[in-house]
Design a protein around this motif. Structure first.
Motif, PDB file in Angstrom:
ATOM      1  N   ILE A 214       0.838  -1.206   0.000  1.00 38.53           N
ATOM      2  CA  ILE A 214       0.000   0.000   0.000  1.00 38.53           C
ATOM      3  C   ILE A 214       0.874   1.258   0.000  1.00 38.53           C
ATOM      4  N   LEU A 215       1.890   1.274   0.878  1.00 39.38           N
ATOM      5  CA  LEU A 215       2.739   2.458   0.993  1.00 39.38           C
ATOM      6  C   LEU A 215       3.624   2.648  -0.235  1.00 39.38           C
ATOM      7  N   ASP A 216       3.989   1.554  -0.899  1.00 42.06           N
ATOM      8  CA  ASP A 216       4.783   1.657  -2.126  1.00 42.06           C
ATOM      9  C   ASP A 216       3.976   2.277  -3.264  1.00 42.06           C
ATOM     10  N   GLU A 217       2.694   1.903  -3.355  1.00 40.54           N
ATOM     11  CA  GLU A 217       1.874   2.320  -4.489  1.00 40.54           C
ATOM     12  C   GLU A 217       1.222   3.692  -4.299  1.00 40.54           C
ATOM     13  N   LEU A 218       0.968   4.079  -3.051  1.00 38.39           N
ATOM     14  CA  LEU A 218       0.197   5.294  -2.795  1.00 38.39           C
ATOM     15  C   LEU A 218       0.780   6.569  -3.415  1.00 38.39           C
ATOM     16  N   PRO A 219       2.062   6.846  -3.268  1.00 39.77           N
ATOM     17  CA  PRO A 219       2.570   8.151  -3.721  1.00 39.77           C
ATOM     18  C   PRO A 219       2.322   8.460  -5.190  1.00 39.77           C
ATOM     19  N   ASN A 220       2.377   7.448  -6.067  1.00 40.96           N
ATOM     20  CA  ASN A 220       2.256   7.689  -7.503  1.00 40.96           C
ATOM     21  C   ASN A 220       0.972   7.137  -8.104  1.00 40.96           C
ATOM     22  N   ALA A 221       0.043   6.727  -7.247  1.00 39.47           N
ATOM     23  CA  ALA A 221      -1.186   6.127  -7.743  1.00 39.47           C
ATOM     24  C   ALA A 221      -2.128   7.179  -8.312  1.00 39.47           C
ATOM     25  N   PRO A 222      -2.865   6.857  -9.417  1.00 33.66           N
ATOM     26  CA  PRO A 222      -3.894   7.779  -9.926  1.00 33.66           C
ATOM     27  C   PRO A 222      -5.019   7.911  -8.906  1.00 33.66           C
TER      28      PRO A 222
ATOM     29  N   SER B  80      -8.885   3.632  -3.587  1.00 34.12           N
ATOM     30  CA  SER B  80      -8.963   2.202  -3.256  1.00 34.12           C
ATOM     31  C   SER B  80      -7.869   1.805  -2.271  1.00 34.12           C
ATOM     32  N   LEU B  81      -6.663   2.313  -2.467  1.00 34.45           N
ATOM     33  CA  LEU B  81      -5.552   1.982  -1.584  1.00 34.45           C
ATOM     34  C   LEU B  81      -5.770   2.539  -0.179  1.00 34.45           C
ATOM     35  N   LEU B  82      -6.314   3.763  -0.095  1.00 37.20           N
ATOM     36  CA  LEU B  82      -6.579   4.352   1.216  1.00 37.20           C
ATOM     37  C   LEU B  82      -7.648   3.565   1.966  1.00 37.20           C
ATOM     38  N   ALA B  83      -8.662   3.091   1.233  1.00 33.98           N
ATOM     39  CA  ALA B  83      -9.692   2.261   1.860  1.00 33.98           C
ATOM     40  C   ALA B  83      -9.081   0.948   2.355  1.00 33.98           C
ATOM     41  N   GLN B  84      -8.202   0.379   1.531  1.00 32.55           N
ATOM     42  CA  GLN B  84      -7.508  -0.847   1.926  1.00 32.55           C
ATOM     43  C   GLN B  84      -6.645  -0.597   3.165  1.00 32.55           C
ATOM     44  N   GLY B  85      -5.993   0.585   3.196  1.00 32.00           N
ATOM     45  CA  GLY B  85      -5.181   0.931   4.357  1.00 32.00           C
ATOM     46  C   GLY B  85      -6.013   1.090   5.610  1.00 32.00           C
ATOM     47  N   GLY B  86      -7.209   1.679   5.462  1.00 29.19           N
ATOM     48  CA  GLY B  86      -8.098   1.825   6.611  1.00 29.19           C
ATOM     49  C   GLY B  86      -8.511   0.483   7.181  1.00 29.19           C
ATOM     50  N   GLU B  87      -8.802  -0.473   6.303  1.00 35.88           N
ATOM     51  CA  GLU B  87      -9.156  -1.812   6.760  1.00 35.88           C
ATOM     52  C   GLU B  87      -7.967  -2.491   7.436  1.00 35.88           C
ATOM     53  N   TRP B  88      -6.771  -2.237   6.894  1.00 38.70           N
ATOM     54  CA  TRP B  88      -5.558  -2.813   7.500  1.00 38.70           C
ATOM     55  C   TRP B  88      -5.387  -2.301   8.928  1.00 38.70           C
ATOM     56  N   LEU B  89      -5.601  -1.012   9.122  1.00 37.83           N
ATOM     57  CA  LEU B  89      -5.467  -0.438  10.456  1.00 37.83           C
ATOM     58  C   LEU B  89      -6.508  -1.012  11.418  1.00 37.83           C
TER      59      LEU B  89
ATOM     60  N   ARG C 155      -1.487   5.960  10.250  1.00 38.19           N
ATOM     61  CA  ARG C 155      -2.662   6.748   9.851  1.00 38.19           C
ATOM     62  C   ARG C 155      -2.237   8.138   9.386  1.00 38.19           C
ATOM     63  N   GLY C 156      -1.253   8.709  10.062  1.00 39.60           N
ATOM     64  CA  GLY C 156      -0.729  10.013   9.644  1.00 39.60           C
ATOM     65  C   GLY C 156      -0.110   9.963   8.264  1.00 39.60           C
ATOM     66  N   TRP C 157       0.553   8.849   7.951  1.00 40.61           N
ATOM     67  CA  TRP C 157       1.115   8.698   6.603  1.00 40.61           C
ATOM     68  C   TRP C 157       0.003   8.665   5.556  1.00 40.61           C
ATOM     69  N   PHE C 158      -1.053   7.874   5.849  1.00 43.02           N
ATOM     70  CA  PHE C 158      -2.162   7.813   4.910  1.00 43.02           C
ATOM     71  C   PHE C 158      -2.773   9.198   4.682  1.00 43.02           C
ATOM     72  N   GLU C 159      -2.939   9.953   5.779  1.00 41.24           N
ATOM     73  CA  GLU C 159      -3.498  11.307   5.652  1.00 41.24           C
ATOM     74  C   GLU C 159      -2.615  12.183   4.770  1.00 41.24           C
ATOM     75  N   ALA C 160      -1.309  12.094   4.979  1.00 39.88           N
ATOM     76  CA  ALA C 160      -0.384  12.931   4.215  1.00 39.88           C
ATOM     77  C   ALA C 160      -0.298  12.529   2.751  1.00 39.88           C
ATOM     78  N   LEU C 161      -0.604  11.250   2.472  1.00 39.91           N
ATOM     79  CA  LEU C 161      -0.486  10.754   1.092  1.00 39.91           C
ATOM     80  C   LEU C 161      -1.801  10.763   0.342  1.00 39.91           C
ATOM     81  N   LYS C 162      -2.837  11.338   0.937  1.00 41.99           N
ATOM     82  CA  LYS C 162      -4.142  11.401   0.268  1.00 41.99           C
ATOM     83  C   LYS C 162      -4.037  12.182  -1.045  1.00 41.99           C
TER      84      LYS C 162
END
Length: 280
Positions: A235-243, A249-258, A273-280
């Motif tokens: 998830i963290l590898d794909e998030l920065p450059n994802a369309p 979809s990745l953020l939702a997957q991350g939320g379920e992971w948490l 969670r802070g990383w996900f917020e920053a990478l939105k």
């Protein structure tokens, strides 16, 4: 004679008692009981932290602004990269708890507190900015409520620890503890992560956004399975450059992971969670 632990408990519940005096009492208790982790936490709160060991509750997010000498006031600082701006505005409050308490008291609830950026950060991020070269230096402005949140977390930590000691029958008499109480305290793990979410050697402020490599060892130590670790890394590898659609979809997957792993990883979930917020 009265109980030292119950005295500490009473101080923790009394807002008229300063947080710094409360931590000093907790330091006495921890030292006499030889509870190393809690003693070290008290010492860090009293002396101040460095950038490598700041606990998550001391991580604050303010507004990034610059002083405009021509207008005599602060003006917003704009960044093209929203994640970079958020990272700069999120700081570690490393000051001793006494300094934070004094700053909160002197500022009042309607003022703002300034947390300057380090010279290294200013040189790296702002050196080529015309505004910076003209004397408009970015800084982070904090609402006093954020500082109060730190003080409140410290007070709650001591209160919860005193309640745990009382529950375990460790009360002390006057300024001393019996050999039996010291022995029992040595047999019980008073892990401070149970109180404040301090993350051992993994520190929110010192981690780069999405730096999975920095937390891999801690995830493994805490018992997160290989499959779960692999999923978070992906998830963290794909998030920065994802369309945009894939990012959602990745953020939702991350939320379920948490949700699945938060009970296991404790305060580390706040970092992720802070990383996900920053990478939105």
């Amino acid at each position: 004679m009265d109980s030292l632990v119950l005295r500490m408990q009473k101080q923790a519940m009394d807002s008229a008692v300063s947080v710094v005096d409360l931590v000093r009492t907790a330091l006495v208790v921890a030292t006499k009981l030889e509870v190393r982790e809690f003693r070290e936490w008290c010492e860090l709160e009293l002396r101040g932290y460095n950038d490598r060991n700041v606990p998550p509750y001391r991580r604050v997010e303010g507004q990034l602004k610059a002083w405009n000498p021509a207008r005599g006031g602060f003006m917003p600082v704009m960044f093209r990269d929203a994640a970079a701006a958020k990272a700069l505005a999120t700081r570690a409050a490393v000051q001793p708890v006494g300094e934070l308490e004094r700053a909160y008291r002197d500022t009042g609830p309607d003022g703002t507190l300034e947390m300057p950026l380090t010279p290294d950060v200013l040189n790296e991020v702002c050196a080529k900015s015309p505004g910076y070269q003209m004397g408009m230096v970015p800084t982070v402005l904090l609402a006093p409520t954020q500082v109060f949140g730190i003080l409140d977390a410290v007070r709650n930590t001591v209160l919860e620890w005193s309640l745990r000691l009382e529950r375990d029958g460790i009360l002390g008499e006057g300024m001393a503890f019996s050999p039996d109480e010291k022995q029992r305290a040595g047999q019980i793990t008073y892990n401070i992560t149970n109180f404040t979410g301090v993350l051992g050697n993994v520190v929110a402020e010192s981690l780069q956004i999405g730096d999975y490599g920095a937390i891999h060892g801690e995830l493994k130590r805490r018992g997160v399975s290989q499959d779960e670790r692999n999923e978070l890394e992906q998830i963290l590898d794909e998030l920065p450059n994802a369309p945009a659609d894939k990012r959602t979809s990745l953020l939702a997957q991350g939320g379920e992971w948490l949700k699945r792993n938060a009970p296991t990883i404790g305060a580390l979930s706040d970092v992720i969670r802070g990383w996900f917020e920053a990478l939105k």
